[in-house]
Scaffold this motif. Structure first.
Motif, PDB file in Angstrom:
ATOM      1  N   GLU A  82       0.820  -1.224   0.000  1.00 42.60           N
ATOM      2  CA  GLU A  82       0.000   0.000   0.000  1.00 42.60           C
ATOM      3  C   GLU A  82       0.856   1.277   0.000  1.00 42.60           C
ATOM      4  O   GLU A  82       0.338   2.368  -0.259  1.00 42.60           O
ATOM      5  CB  GLU A  82      -0.964   0.007   1.196  1.00 42.60           C
ATOM      6  CG  GLU A  82      -0.305   0.092   2.550  1.00 42.60           C
ATOM      7  CD  GLU A  82       0.176  -1.242   3.134  1.00 42.60           C
ATOM      8  OE1 GLU A  82       0.656  -1.229   4.281  1.00 42.60           O
ATOM      9  OE2 GLU A  82       0.079  -2.277   2.450  1.00 42.60           O
TER      10      GLU A  82
ATOM     11  N   GLY B   1       0.656   3.457  -3.405  1.00 45.16           N
ATOM     12  CA  GLY B   1      -0.569   4.245  -3.572  1.00 45.16           C
ATOM     13  C   GLY B   1      -0.624   5.414  -2.605  1.00 45.16           C
ATOM     14  O   GLY B   1      -1.061   6.512  -2.968  1.00 45.16           O
ATOM     15  N   GLN B   2      -0.153   5.190  -1.389  1.00 38.33           N
ATOM     16  CA  GLN B   2      -0.128   6.278  -0.406  1.00 38.33           C
ATOM     17  C   GLN B   2       0.819   7.379  -0.864  1.00 38.33           C
ATOM     18  O   GLN B   2       0.496   8.566  -0.760  1.00 38.33           O
ATOM     19  CB  GLN B   2       0.281   5.739   0.965  1.00 38.33           C
ATOM     20  CG  GLN B   2      -0.778   4.852   1.581  1.00 38.33           C
ATOM     21  CD  GLN B   2      -0.283   4.103   2.808  1.00 38.33           C
ATOM     22  OE1 GLN B   2       0.905   4.103   3.137  1.00 38.33           O
ATOM     23  NE2 GLN B   2      -1.205   3.428   3.493  1.00 38.33           N
TER      24      GLN B   2
ATOM     25  N   ALA C 235      -3.156   8.170  -3.969  1.00 39.97           N
ATOM     26  CA  ALA C 235      -4.207   7.453  -4.700  1.00 39.97           C
ATOM     27  C   ALA C 235      -5.538   7.504  -3.958  1.00 39.97           C
ATOM     28  O   ALA C 235      -5.583   7.487  -2.729  1.00 39.97           O
ATOM     29  CB  ALA C 235      -3.787   5.998  -4.901  1.00 39.97           C
ATOM     30  N   SER C 236      -6.606   7.541  -4.735  1.00 38.02           N
ATOM     31  CA  SER C 236      -7.945   7.446  -4.156  1.00 38.02           C
ATOM     32  C   SER C 236      -8.179   5.992  -3.747  1.00 38.02           C
ATOM     33  O   SER C 236      -7.441   5.095  -4.137  1.00 38.02           O
ATOM     34  CB  SER C 236      -8.990   7.879  -5.178  1.00 38.02           C
ATOM     35  OG  SER C 236      -9.033   6.941  -6.251  1.00 38.02           O
ATOM     36  N   SER C 237      -9.225   5.764  -2.984  1.00 39.27           N
ATOM     37  CA  SER C 237      -9.514   4.395  -2.544  1.00 39.27           C
ATOM     38  C   SER C 237      -9.776   3.481  -3.739  1.00 39.27           C
ATOM     39  O   SER C 237      -9.435   2.302  -3.712  1.00 39.27           O
ATOM     40  CB  SER C 237     -10.695   4.371  -1.571  1.00 39.27           C
ATOM     41  OG  SER C 237     -11.844   4.940  -2.187  1.00 39.27           O
TER      42      SER C 237
ATOM     43  N   GLU D  97      -8.283   3.675  -6.630  1.00 37.92           N
ATOM     44  CA  GLU D  97      -7.005   3.421  -7.313  1.00 37.92           C
ATOM     45  C   GLU D  97      -6.045   2.573  -6.485  1.00 37.92           C
ATOM     46  O   GLU D  97      -5.097   2.003  -7.014  1.00 37.92           O
ATOM     47  CB  GLU D  97      -6.290   4.742  -7.618  1.00 37.92           C
ATOM     48  CG  GLU D  97      -7.010   5.653  -8.579  1.00 37.92           C
ATOM     49  CD  GLU D  97      -6.299   6.993  -8.706  1.00 37.92           C
ATOM     50  OE1 GLU D  97      -6.103   7.418  -9.862  1.00 37.92           O
ATOM     51  OE2 GLU D  97      -5.943   7.591  -7.673  1.00 37.92           O
ATOM     52  N   GLN D  98      -6.279   2.509  -5.171  1.00 40.36           N
ATOM     53  CA  GLN D  98      -5.322   1.874  -4.260  1.00 40.36           C
ATOM     54  C   GLN D  98      -5.020   0.427  -4.643  1.00 40.36           C
ATOM     55  O   GLN D  98      -3.865   0.019  -4.636  1.00 40.36           O
ATOM     56  CB  GLN D  98      -5.828   1.944  -2.811  1.00 40.36           C
ATOM     57  CG  GLN D  98      -4.830   1.409  -1.790  1.00 40.36           C
ATOM     58  CD  GLN D  98      -3.529   2.191  -1.746  1.00 40.36           C
ATOM     59  OE1 GLN D  98      -3.523   3.425  -1.728  1.00 40.36           O
ATOM     60  NE2 GLN D  98      -2.413   1.485  -1.729  1.00 40.36           N
TER      61      GLN D  98
ATOM     62  N   PHE E 201      -2.482   0.250  -7.417  1.00 36.08           N
ATOM     63  CA  PHE E 201      -1.128   0.583  -6.953  1.00 36.08           C
ATOM     64  C   PHE E 201      -0.548  -0.528  -6.086  1.00 36.08           C
ATOM     65  O   PHE E 201       0.660  -0.780  -6.115  1.00 36.08           O
ATOM     66  CB  PHE E 201      -1.115   1.922  -6.214  1.00 36.08           C
ATOM     67  CG  PHE E 201      -1.082   3.099  -7.142  1.00 36.08           C
ATOM     68  CD1 PHE E 201       0.058   3.394  -7.882  1.00 36.08           C
ATOM     69  CD2 PHE E 201      -2.197   3.919  -7.281  1.00 36.08           C
ATOM     70  CE1 PHE E 201       0.095   4.489  -8.736  1.00 36.08           C
ATOM     71  CE2 PHE E 201      -2.175   5.011  -8.141  1.00 36.08           C
ATOM     72  CZ  PHE E 201      -1.028   5.289  -8.875  1.00 36.08           C
ATOM     73  N   ASP E 202      -1.414  -1.220  -5.316  1.00 30.95           N
ATOM     74  CA  ASP E 202      -0.933  -2.367  -4.528  1.00 30.95           C
ATOM     75  C   ASP E 202      -0.377  -3.449  -5.457  1.00 30.95           C
ATOM     76  O   ASP E 202       0.693  -4.003  -5.199  1.00 30.95           O
ATOM     77  CB  ASP E 202      -2.064  -2.962  -3.682  1.00 30.95           C
ATOM     78  CG  ASP E 202      -2.500  -2.051  -2.536  1.00 30.95           C
ATOM     79  OD1 ASP E 202      -1.849  -1.005  -2.302  1.00 30.95           O
ATOM     80  OD2 ASP E 202      -3.510  -2.397  -1.884  1.00 30.95           O
TER      81      ASP E 202
END
Length: 146
Positions: free
Chosen positions: A25, A28-29, A33-35, A37-38, A41-42
């Motif tokens: 995570e 994304g952080q 990133a929005s929830s 998009e997370q 990204f993970d």
């Protein structure tokens, strides 16, 4: 051990691969990133982890200098590519700057390690050649004296 700085940087990259597996995570952080998009990204962080672990394995355990140099050039190329792709995805200048500073900074460190190792390898090769020439000349002189 030859190419010690490059191998050290490969070890550090392997540590980052472990971090990608333990905390995917983080990417994304860092990107804000929005929830929605997370999750993407993970997955990308896990891909980075697999890729970096594979490249680092060759950089750390490579038996030849050529293998280590190749791993380093691949690593540098990936850092530049990551920076370009992630910066293009960034929503704001602060995030873009942070991403480029991290990826290009890491690529620069890898480049500097590789350059220092290559310089050291050239010096060692030149010293060995000189020692061999000196040894050959000394043997010739001793042979003529005896």
């Amino acid at each position: 051990m030859s190419y010690a700085l490059s191998r050290l940087m490969s070890t550090a990259t392997a540590s980052y691969a472990g971090y990608c597996f333990a905390r995917p995570e983080h990417l994304g952080q860092a990107m804000g990133a929005s929830s929605g998009e997370q999750a993407g990204f993970d997955r990308l962080a896990l891909v980075f982890g697999v890729r970096d672990a594979a490249i680092s394995t060759f950089g750390i355990l490579g038996r030849s200098e050529h293998t280590v140099k190749t791993a380093m050039w691949i690593r540098i190329g990936c850092d530049v590519g990551d920076g370009i792709v992630l910066a293009a995805k960034a929503d704001d200048d602060a995030t873009r700057t942070k991403i480029l500073a991290t990826t290009l900074g890491w690529g620069a460190l890898n480049f500097l390690a590789l350059a220092a190792d290559r310089r050291r390898a050239r010096r060692v090769a030149a010293a060995r050649a000189l020692a061999e020439q000196t040894s050959s000349a000394a043997k010739t002189v001793l042979h003529t004296l005896t």
